[in-house]
Write an enzyme that holds these catalytic residues in place. Structure first.
Site, PDB file in Angstrom:
ATOM      1  N   HIS A  56       0.855  -1.187  -0.050  1.00  0.00           N
ATOM      2  CA  HIS A  56      -0.167  -0.033   0.011  1.00  0.00           C
ATOM      3  C   HIS A  56       0.920   1.058  -0.060  1.00  0.00           C
ATOM      4  CE1 HIS A  56      -3.710   2.136   1.146  1.00  0.00           C
ATOM      5  NE2 HIS A  56      -2.844   3.154   1.537  1.00  0.00           N
ATOM      6  N   GLU A  57       1.984   1.419   0.977  1.00  0.00           N
ATOM      7  CA  GLU A  57       2.635   2.644   1.051  1.00  0.00           C
ATOM      8  C   GLU A  57       3.662   2.565  -0.158  1.00  0.00           C
ATOM      9  OE1 GLU A  57       1.770   4.446   3.151  1.00  0.00           O
ATOM     10  OE2 GLU A  57       0.857   3.211   4.483  1.00  0.00           O
ATOM     11  N   GLU A  94      -5.600   7.521  -1.935  1.00  0.00           N
ATOM     12  CA  GLU A  94      -5.736   6.277  -1.002  1.00  0.00           C
ATOM     13  C   GLU A  94      -6.690   5.183  -1.970  1.00  0.00           C
ATOM     14  OE1 GLU A  94      -4.405   5.864   1.087  1.00  0.00           O
ATOM     15  OE2 GLU A  94      -4.001   7.926   2.040  1.00  0.00           O
TER      16      GLU A  94
END
Length: 651
Positions: free
Chosen positions: A479-480, A502
């Protein structure tokens, strides 16, 4: 000031007058004192007035529009004409790397309880006696407005850049033989526009100029949310000094940094990101349109490690016994909100043993992935871009380091260190060139309020992801990593549009993680279907239990991205304490992108994403209403499909 802000609201003000003048580069020279819990020193700002950067932005926008029409048309059916009302969403997991800017707002007034005050300063002007025009209208002096709170500003002065040896090369006019304001400003104008291949020379000149003597103190004032600086007689941004130095210090209670202890009970400090970003760390322009570069020298006790958003793997330089200095720089223009620093007794973790069960770290590039190696000219402002570097484009795994308290060494070796290479390689296989040249990963203290936060060249991860099996660590890491493309290399012009960061990161974490595990298509599909089911339940729960105004993807609606004449604005719900616990922006964006991938097929969808990344990296976007017409058309259609998808899914 031309806006009025109501301190009782939950909106976050962005006060900087970015329509008139922009910070192009910051030079920070700071000392970290753990005894007093204060960071103090100077920051030098190199500025460019509005007349110049508006011309540059106009040419860039025209180039982007042309590129988007060629490269980013997403083949879609004719959109249905459906009235779209109450688009909803949320955001909880605090990946506060997202860029901020929003709708019109009003001027700030001091909080009733006195919080966020900036009243401590050595020289200045009384805000109660002085009212100024921040633009160039009328006869009042021009005022530079910076976002600032929880800081003690001690002194502001103009920097005599003309006193630096060798700067005469930047004075093109033979008439400017006498040192004057016009001469100094001309030098800065030439310095900030040096071509990208002169970036080393440019950084050296910035450093020399930052050490130049002052040539006159400037008047300044502070209020709850801003620092206002003026020079008597300078009535326009063009006349205002283009290089200024600010002496300041943070306050222990400042909300941009957290002073705490790590898991080994050693003192440390780190930036926390939202809700107020970095304005309590240094005076800056928070709106993302003020994209700038920076370089920083930070001194701390020799036992501490300084990590920062920077392109270089910094090493400590011993200044005297017990004190070390660390230096970082960034040449890719980024919003000031993405600047990140962490200082603590971290230990670099290295993988000591290899196992045959480790996930694969290298693999050949398949012919089907060659389409992300584009050769076209980039559309962003000029900087040393990795997308134009053949060796960077082929780099599946960028250099990385992992830091944590020594007590977490075993956990890092067991999970995190083994996962970083395959996750980086998987991301490259999906999206192509890594936007940033290196990565530091830091396991932050236990009071970190999220699972992770991505910033340029550095990533914060919670110790929670080190427990249990590798799945939690792998998905959060993916995700990061996804934020390097969506949220950092491509940012939202309006922070309320968090889904642009996001939503993409949430959808891509599943794709990256499946590739990192080398799952076959059936296993990958089953894993992703299970996660989709869990997310759908979470989304339904939040829609039932949260206020309706907190569920809107575009709370400013048609005014998303709008600012006042000066560039000031507000972030809707930016200070609402409930916002950090919500995931609407994550989940609604995720389901939209998941729908599109299924609708058009993975091959078409990811080919589009790669072209999109290549076209818009280094730029800021809106989901609609942008000057980039190709992108505007695509997402206008997407928003309609999204509404249909939610309607069908809930029926």
């Amino acid at each position: 000031m031309d806006i009025q802000l109501d301190p009782a609201r939950d909106d976050l003000p962005l006060m900087a007058n970015t329509s008139h003048i922009l910070v192009k580069h910051y030079v920070l020279d700071l000392d970290v004192d753990f005894e007093s819990q204060v960071i103090e020193g100077t920051i030098v700002l190199f500025l460019e007035d509005g007349n110049r950067f508006k011309k540059q932005n106009s040419s860039i926008e025209e180039a982007c529009q042309s590129e988007s029409n060629k490269a980013c048309k997403f083949g879609m059916p004719e959109p249905c004409h459906i009235s779209v009302t109450n688009a909803r969403t949320f955001s909880s997991e605090m990946d506060y790397n997202d860029f901020a800017i929003c709708s019109k707002g009003e001027k700030d007034t001091p909080d009733k309880d006195g919080n966020h005050d900036n009243q401590e300063h050595a020289s200045g002007i009384s805000s109660s006696k002085y009212c100024c025009d921040t633009g160039n209208r009328g006869s009042e002096d021009f005022v530079l407005v910076l976002d600032c709170c929880d800081l003690s500003v001690l002194k502001v002065e103009e920097v005599d850049v003309a006193a630096v040896p060798g700067m005469e090369k930047f004075t093109r006019s033979p008439k400017l033989t006498v040192v004057s304001e016009e001469l100094r400003n001309q030098i800065v104008r030439e310095l900030v526009t040096l071509p990208a291949d002169c970036w080393r020379e440019q950084l050296d000149y910035y450093a020399c100029c930052s050490q130049a003597p002052g040539c006159g103190e400037l008047l300044f004032d502070t209020d709850s949310w801003s620092l206002q600086i003026r020079k008597t007689g300078a009535q326009t941004a063009t006349d205002f000094p283009h290089a200024i130095r600010i002496w300041y210090k943070t306050k222990p209670e400042g909300r941009s940094v957290t002073w705490t202890s790590d898991q080994s009970d050693r003192p440390c400090v780190y930036t926390v990101g939202s809700p107020i970003n970095n304005r309590a760390l240094f005076p800056c322009q928070e709106p993302p349109v003020a994209m700038s570069t920076w370089q920083a020298t930070v001194r701390a006790a020799a036992s501490y490690v300084v990590l920062m958003s920077g392109e270089n793997f910094a090493k400590p330089t011993q200044l005297w016994e017990g004190c070390s200095s660390w230096y970082y720089y960034v040449t890719m223009p980024m919003p000031a909100s993405t600047f990140t620093i962490a200082v603590g007794c971290w230990t670099e973790m290295k993988l000591e043993t290899c196992s045959s069960n480790d996930l694969a770290t290298e693999r050949p590039l398949s012919p089907s992935e060659a389409d992300f190696r584009h050769v076209g000219v980039c559309s962003h402002m000029e900087y040393p871009c990795r997308f134009q570097n053949a060796s960077a484009a082929a780099q599946e795994i960028i250099p990385y380091r992992v830091f944590a308290p020594v007590c977490l060494k075993g956990a890092c070796q067991e999970t995190l260190l083994r996962l970083i290479p395959p996750c980086l390689s998987a991301a490259h296989s999906v999206l192509g060139t890594h936007p940033f040249s290196r990565l530091d990963v830091l396991i932050v203290p236990a009071n970190f309020p999220s699972l992770g936060m991505a910033s340029p060249h550095i990533m914060f991860l919670s110790q929670s992801i080190l427990t249990g099996r590798s799945h939690l660590c792998g998905t959060r890491l993916c995700h990061e990593i996804a934020h390097a493309w969506f949220g950092l290399a491509i940012g939202a012009r309006d922070w309320t549009e968090e889904w642009l960061s996001e939503g993409f990161a949430t959808h891509l974490e599943d794709v990256f993680w499946a590739a990192a595990q080398q799952l076959d298509p059936r296993e990958a599909r089953e894993q992703q279907e299970l996660r989709a089911c869990l997310r759908w339940r979470r989304l339904q729960d939040e829609m039932r239990c949260s206020p309706e105004e907190m569920q809107v993807l575009r709370p400013s609606k048609d005014k998303t991205g709008h600012t006042s004449n000066s560039g000031a604005s507000v972030i809707k719900q930016g200070l609402n304490p409930e916002k950090i616990f919500m995931q609407v922006h994550y989940l609604k964006g995720y389901f939209l992108l998941r729908f599109l991938a299924k609708r058009f097929g993975d091959e078409t969808y990811f080919s589009f994403l790669r072209k999109f990344v290549h076209t818009f990296h280094g730029q800021l976007i809106l989901s609609q209403g942008s000057g980039f017409q190709g992108y505007q058309l695509s997402l206008s259609s997407i928003s309609v499909i999204f509404q249909l998808h939610l309607s069908f899914s809930s029926s």
